[in-house]
Enzyme design. Structure first.
Site, mmCIF file in Angstrom:
data_model
loop_
_atom_site.group_PDB
_atom_site.id
_atom_site.type_symbol
_atom_site.label_atom_id
_atom_site.label_comp_id
_atom_site.label_asym_id
_atom_site.label_seq_id
_atom_site.Cartn_x
_atom_site.Cartn_y
_atom_site.Cartn_z
ATOM 1 N N CYS A 122 9.775 -6.604 7.297
ATOM 2 C CA CYS A 122 9.421 -6.278 8.672
ATOM 3 C C CYS A 122 10.705 -6.309 9.497
ATOM 4 O O CYS A 122 11.352 -7.362 9.608
ATOM 5 C CB CYS A 122 8.411 -7.298 9.186
ATOM 6 S SG CYS A 122 7.754 -6.927 10.816
ATOM 7 N N CYS A 133 2.625 -6.454 25.517
ATOM 8 C CA CYS A 133 1.256 -6.500 25.000
ATOM 9 C C CYS A 133 0.768 -7.950 25.055
ATOM 10 O O CYS A 133 1.479 -8.872 24.647
ATOM 11 C CB CYS A 133 1.205 -5.969 23.575
ATOM 12 S SG CYS A 133 1.652 -4.213 23.444
ATOM 13 N N HIS A 240 -5.778 -1.368 19.081
ATOM 14 C CA HIS A 240 -6.304 -2.643 19.569
ATOM 15 C C HIS A 240 -7.419 -2.560 20.613
ATOM 16 O O HIS A 240 -7.977 -3.603 20.993
ATOM 17 C CB HIS A 240 -5.175 -3.520 20.104
ATOM 18 C CG HIS A 240 -4.005 -3.606 19.192
ATOM 19 N ND1 HIS A 240 -4.118 -4.025 17.882
ATOM 20 C CD2 HIS A 240 -2.690 -3.299 19.397
ATOM 21 C CE1 HIS A 240 -2.917 -3.987 17.315
ATOM 22 N NE2 HIS A 240 -2.049 -3.536 18.212
#
Length: 379
Positions: A122, A133, A240
């Site tokens: 990652c 967010c 989301h």
């Protein structure tokens, strides 16, 4: 702020304090031009490429097919960089997280997640993040600056050093996949991300296929098509929420690029097919977005796009305003999506004990005042 202005405003420092130039991050054309500058033929660039990205060599003296005189000149003018390691943490599940220090002291996190016969890295694209967010720990750290191509690439090279995967293996890699899913929004630093990934994909170097690289974006709509056309990597969308009302609250970029515009861009993503689907990432927030009605609305929303859904149990962090959905709610949500014909695996949280799970990355870097930068530049 436009992506161009964003890149200029949050640009990384251009040079190293030593005065030497880092060879990492130069593309083939730049490396050839550099060889011409020092009076060497083009083929030297290919030789260096092999040493830098296939063998991972950092010591010019060990590049034995280069003349001794040339190796001395290389060492005098250039170096082969890596980020520094400020903190290295290993999870009980095998996940490894590094807090990596860049040449100006700013820090980012990178995470390696091993599986039985493969492994995913990652990778971060920015120090901090501009998106804020609400469920993401990185979002609580305001954007400090973009990473340069060498700093993005350096995370990959460091992980390969750690795993001992030099020369580049063809099969059985423990760094087989890359996700641009660490700190930052990759499409707000597209040029540097693209340059780094093109070097990663080069068949004569690190040679990780575009089919094993995923770029995750919260939905920078104007750059989605360019990402597909120039890179051809897998695309993941941090969705989301299935309504603008909720997404405006928890993924604020939605106010600029609402769901309708986002979905229109995804329908036209270059190379999209049933064999090459878009992944929709959906973090499961208790009592917020995890109802059966949300699941059915999600199925309807993605119906025009070859897609799969990655359900992510919320990974808590200190002061987080949300809770993880219950296992029953996650299972029911997944069943509805799966019964509609979409793959809907539930991501198993990895590295929670070292704050390395999805949405938990953060560093202590802060944006330097202009007056401080000016003082350092004048020193």
């Amino acid at each position: 702020m436009s992506s161009e202005k964003h890149a200029a405003t949050f640009a990384p420092p251009a040079v190293d304090a030593s005065g030497k130039r880092d060879l990492i991050g130069l593309d083939r054309g730049e490396l050839e031009a550099l060889m011409a500058e020092v009076g060497e033929p083009k083929f030297r660039a290919r030789q260096l490429w092999h040493w830098l990205y296939h063998r991972g060599e950092r010591d010019f003296e060990k590049m034995h097919n280069l003349s001794k005189e040339f190796r001395v000149r290389l060492a005098d003018k250039f170096y082969v960089g890596r980020p520094g390691v400020a903190v290295s943490l290993a999870s009980i599940d095998g996940t490894h997280k590094w807090l990596l220090e860049m040449r100006d002291g700013q820090k980012v996190e990178a995470v390696h997640i091993p599986e039985e016969d493969r492994g995913t890295l990652c990778v971060s694209s920015q120090v901090g993040c501009t998106l804020t967010c609400k469920f993401c720990h990185t979002g609580t750290q305001r954007l400090v600056r973009n990473l340069a191509a060498d700093e993005i690439l350096g995370q990959v090279l460091h992980a390969r050093d750690h795993l001992g995967e030099w020369p580049s293996p063809k099969d059985g890699r423990m760094l087989s996949n890359i996700v641009m899913m660490g700190m930052g929004e990759p499409l707000y630093n597209f040029d540097a991300v693209a340059k780094a990934l093109k070097i990663v994909m080069d068949g004569e170097g690190i040679a990780i296929s575009k089919r094993r690289i995923t770029l995750s974006t919260a939905g920078v709509v104007p750059l989605i098509e360019r990402c597909g056309a120039e890179l051809g990597v897998n695309l993941a969308i941090s969705l989301h929420a299935v309504t603008d009302e909720l997404r405006d609250q928890i993924v604020p970029i939605n106010k600029k690029y609402p769901i309708k515009e986002l979905m229109a861009a995804l329908e036209n993503y270059p190379g999209l097919s049933n064999a090459r689907r878009i992944t929709f990432e959906y973090v499961m927030l208790k009592g917020v977005n995890d109802s059966p009605a949300d699941a059915r609305a999600l199925v309807k929303l993605i119906s025009k796009v070859p897609a799969k859904v990655n359900l992510i149990p919320f990974n808590p962090w200190p002061g987080a305003p949300f809770e993880r959905s219950t296992p029953a709610a996650i299972r029911d949500f997944s069943d509805i999506v799966f019964d509609a014909g979409y793959s809907s695996p539930v991501r198993t949280p990895r590295g929670e004990d070292i704050m390395a799970a999805c949405g938990q990355l953060k560093s202590d870097s802060v944006k330097q005042r202009r007056s401080e930068r000016d003082r350092e530049a004048a020193a």
